[in-house]
Design a protein around this motif. Structure first.
Motif, PDB file in Angstrom:
ATOM      1  N   ALA A  78      70.448 -69.077  55.159  1.00 25.44           N
ATOM      2  CA  ALA A  78      70.601 -67.854  54.371  1.00 25.44           C
ATOM      3  C   ALA A  78      70.615 -68.192  52.887  1.00 25.44           C
ATOM      4  O   ALA A  78      69.969 -67.527  52.068  1.00 25.44           O
ATOM      5  CB  ALA A  78      71.879 -67.116  54.764  1.00 25.44           C
ATOM      6  N   SER A  79      71.346 -69.240  52.526  1.00 28.20           N
ATOM      7  CA  SER A  79      71.419 -69.666  51.132  1.00 28.20           C
ATOM      8  C   SER A  79      70.043 -70.064  50.608  1.00 28.20           C
ATOM      9  O   SER A  79      69.628 -69.652  49.521  1.00 28.20           O
ATOM     10  CB  SER A  79      72.382 -70.856  51.009  1.00 28.20           C
ATOM     11  N   ILE A  80      69.317 -70.842  51.384  1.00 30.01           N
ATOM     12  CA  ILE A  80      68.030 -71.374  50.950  1.00 30.01           C
ATOM     13  C   ILE A  80      66.976 -70.290  50.822  1.00 30.01           C
ATOM     14  O   ILE A  80      66.154 -70.292  49.893  1.00 30.01           O
ATOM     15  CB  ILE A  80      67.566 -72.448  51.955  1.00 30.01           C
ATOM     16  N   ASN A  81      66.994 -69.330  51.754  1.00 30.37           N
ATOM     17  CA  ASN A  81      65.918 -68.351  51.850  1.00 30.37           C
ATOM     18  C   ASN A  81      66.246 -66.998  51.227  1.00 30.37           C
ATOM     19  O   ASN A  81      65.486 -66.054  51.374  1.00 30.37           O
ATOM     20  CB  ASN A  81      65.530 -68.181  53.319  1.00 30.37           C
ATOM     21  N   GLY A  82      67.383 -66.918  50.523  1.00 28.57           N
ATOM     22  CA  GLY A  82      67.717 -65.691  49.808  1.00 28.57           C
ATOM     23  C   GLY A  82      68.166 -64.560  50.703  1.00 28.57           C
ATOM     24  O   GLY A  82      67.842 -63.387  50.459  1.00 28.57           O
ATOM     25  N   LEU A  83      68.957 -64.874  51.739  1.00 27.65           N
ATOM     26  CA  LEU A  83      69.364 -63.894  52.737  1.00 27.65           C
ATOM     27  C   LEU A  83      70.884 -63.745  52.803  1.00 27.65           C
ATOM     28  O   LEU A  83      71.632 -64.531  52.233  1.00 27.65           O
ATOM     29  CB  LEU A  83      68.849 -64.318  54.111  1.00 27.65           C
ATOM     30  N   VAL A  84      71.298 -62.729  53.542  1.00 29.59           N
ATOM     31  CA  VAL A  84      72.701 -62.527  53.880  1.00 29.59           C
ATOM     32  C   VAL A  84      72.944 -63.206  55.221  1.00 29.59           C
ATOM     33  O   VAL A  84      72.229 -62.959  56.196  1.00 29.59           O
ATOM     34  CB  VAL A  84      73.032 -61.034  53.992  1.00 29.59           C
ATOM     35  N   GLY A  85      73.951 -64.092  55.259  1.00 31.58           N
ATOM     36  CA  GLY A  85      74.259 -64.797  56.499  1.00 31.58           C
ATOM     37  C   GLY A  85      75.747 -64.834  56.757  1.00 31.58           C
ATOM     38  O   GLY A  85      76.479 -65.563  56.083  1.00 31.58           O
ATOM     39  N   LEU A  86      76.207 -64.053  57.712  1.00 29.92           N
ATOM     40  CA  LEU A  86      77.634 -63.984  58.062  1.00 29.92           C
ATOM     41  C   LEU A  86      77.899 -64.773  59.332  1.00 29.92           C
ATOM     42  O   LEU A  86      77.350 -64.463  60.396  1.00 29.92           O
ATOM     43  CB  LEU A  86      78.055 -62.526  58.273  1.00 29.92           C
TER      44      LEU A  86
END
Length: 466
Positions: free
Chosen positions: A184-192
């Motif tokens: 999520a961090s690398i690809n510009g996403l929200v990751g919970l």
């Protein structure tokens, strides 16, 4: 910089999953049009990104003609290739045995698909999810769509790459040491990464001595993540923790935020530290109180977690032939998997003590969150490396040291079982997204989602197709 995406003016447009639902419910597009758009997009970017482990587009088209119910009915998705989906093989990111289709859905897929999502196939991960970068020596790497010279992370790399590139708006991910939050961090996403036990899980995940793996999703918007957990709760509800409920806006409570950039032995580098401090100032501008604090991490955490992680590798290799039959080839495993298994075998006498100390971390985290509402750290200690930096053909000791230099913040929540979310609030000097991670106490995903809504509004993140 080679950027790849599939966003266009087709039935999916640039919509998130909730936006697709709205468009379907308004009758502006059909489910078949949405699914066909996702298939075309996957075919456009999938090979370049190396993100797809298995596809079954004909099945997706059949389901589009007769979709199951649920809020997300008709929204295309992918499952990660380490959960059982009926009719699809499960290869765990390796090529160490011959593929064979699962006879039935596992517990997670049953819940996941009951929300109405239509699976197009399964996505690639690093071998068994052990490495934070998917760079298989024979199957190839999974590439970041923001710059294909860089890794898309792991182990949920394939899911994250496809969501970021616009192939689908939402995809399954899971996290045993950061594997929702890292990609999520690398690809510009929200990751919970949710609280342990929040969602249904396959037996192999929940029966570990310390159930460090949590299933979830990666999305492009906070509202998609919130909507998924709302809908998942209608299918599977843990009675051991408060419900998340229907969250659609920021919370009103001002929070006490513990800031830490020191990590576990390896801290953030100068650039990432500065980006994290910028995020802290944003929180202060929004009225929250930010206090520098040490993380509740004992001195033995790194070695204890490594030994536990390695023991999982040893168990997988020890039982490989009996589980997968004559097609199983031990030599097909990469140096990280083999090296972890060796490490576990040599240190098995230390395992009972390591498990006791790791389990104690849950109590230490509970005491910590009596003082603070939320933690703020970077998701990763340095900007995203290029493909090859974590090539699994390298010497095992070299690989492990590189892993710890990069992944210094995410494993703690896997041991404590507490929730944490990565949000793409920063951009590194490379031009790639850099996630910021917020953690909370047991069962307090609602606090994280309300804060995520607030910072998403205050600092909208970069879009790959902008």
């Amino acid at each position: 910089m080679s950027r790849v995406h599939a966003f266009s003016d087709d039935a999916l447009g640039d919509l998130d999953a909730v936006g697709v639902v709205d468009r379907l419910q308004a009758g502006e597009v059909s489910i078949r049009e949405v699914v066909d758009a996702a298939i075309a997009r996957t075919e456009q970017v999938g090979e370049t990104l190396g993100a797809v482990a298995y596809s079954d587009f004909n099945r997706a088209r059949r389901e589009a003609s007769s979709p199951r119910g649920g809020y997300f009915a008709g929204v295309p998705t992918f499952a990660k290739d380490n959960v059982e989906v009926a009719g699809m093989p499960t290869m765990q990111g390796t090529d160490a045995w011959a593929p064979r289709a699962a006879k039935k859905d596992g517990d997670f897929a049953r819940m996941f698909l009951a929300t109405g999502l239509i699976p197009l196939g399964k996505t690639r991960l690093s071998e068994y999810g052990f490495s934070p970068s998917c760079e298989h020596p024979r199957l190839g790497p999974v590439r970041c769509p923001w710059d294909t010279e860089h890794t898309a992370g792991a182990s949920s790399a394939g899911s994250a790459a496809l969501v970021a590139a616009g192939a689908v708006p939402i995809a399954h991910a899971n996290d045993g040491g950061g594997s929702i939050r890292i990609p999520a961090s690398i690809n510009g996403l929200v990751g919970l990464k949710p609280t342990r036990g929040r969602l249904a899980q396959d037996a192999q995940m929940r029966q570990q001595p310390i159930p460090i793996v949590a299933d979830g999703v990666v999305t492009r918007s906070v509202r998609d993540t919130a909507a998924f957990y709302r809908e998942a709760e209608l299918v599977f509800r843990s009675l051991e923790m408060p419900p998340i409920g229907d969250l659609t806006r920021p919370g009103r409570k001002r929070l006490r935020v513990a800031l830490n950039t020191a990590g576990v032995e390896h801290g953030a580098d100068a650039e990432v530290t500065a980006l994290t401090e910028q995020t802290a100032r944003l929180l202060e501008d929004l009225g929250h109180t930010v206090i520098e604090a040490e993380a509740p991490v004992p001195a033995t955490f790194r070695e204890d977690f490594l030994l536990y992680w390695a023991t999982l590798a040893l168990a997988l290799l020890t039982g490989g032939r009996s589980q997968h039959g004559r097609s199983w080839v031990r030599a097909n495993h990469d140096n990280l998997t083999l090296g972890l298994a060796r490490h576990a075998r040599r240190n098995v006498h230390r395992l009972p003590g390591a498990i006791i100390r790791l389990r104690r971390s849950t109590k230490e985290a509970a005491l910590f969150f009596e003082k603070y509402d939320v933690t703020l750290t970077p998701t990763l200690a340095t900007p995203t490396p290029k493909i090859g930096h974590l090539d699994p053909t390298q010497d095992y000791d070299t690989l492990v040291e590189k892993l710890y230099e990069w992944v210094a913040f995410t494993p703690l929540q896997n041991v404590t079982g507490t929730p944490a979310i990565s949000l793409p609030l920063a951009t590194a000097s490379t031009g790639l997204p850099q996630g910021m991670m917020f953690g909370a106490g047991w069962g307090r995903e609602a606090v994280l989602l309300e804060l995520a809504y607030e910072v998403e509004q205050a600092r909208p993140w970069a879009r790959i197709h902008a």
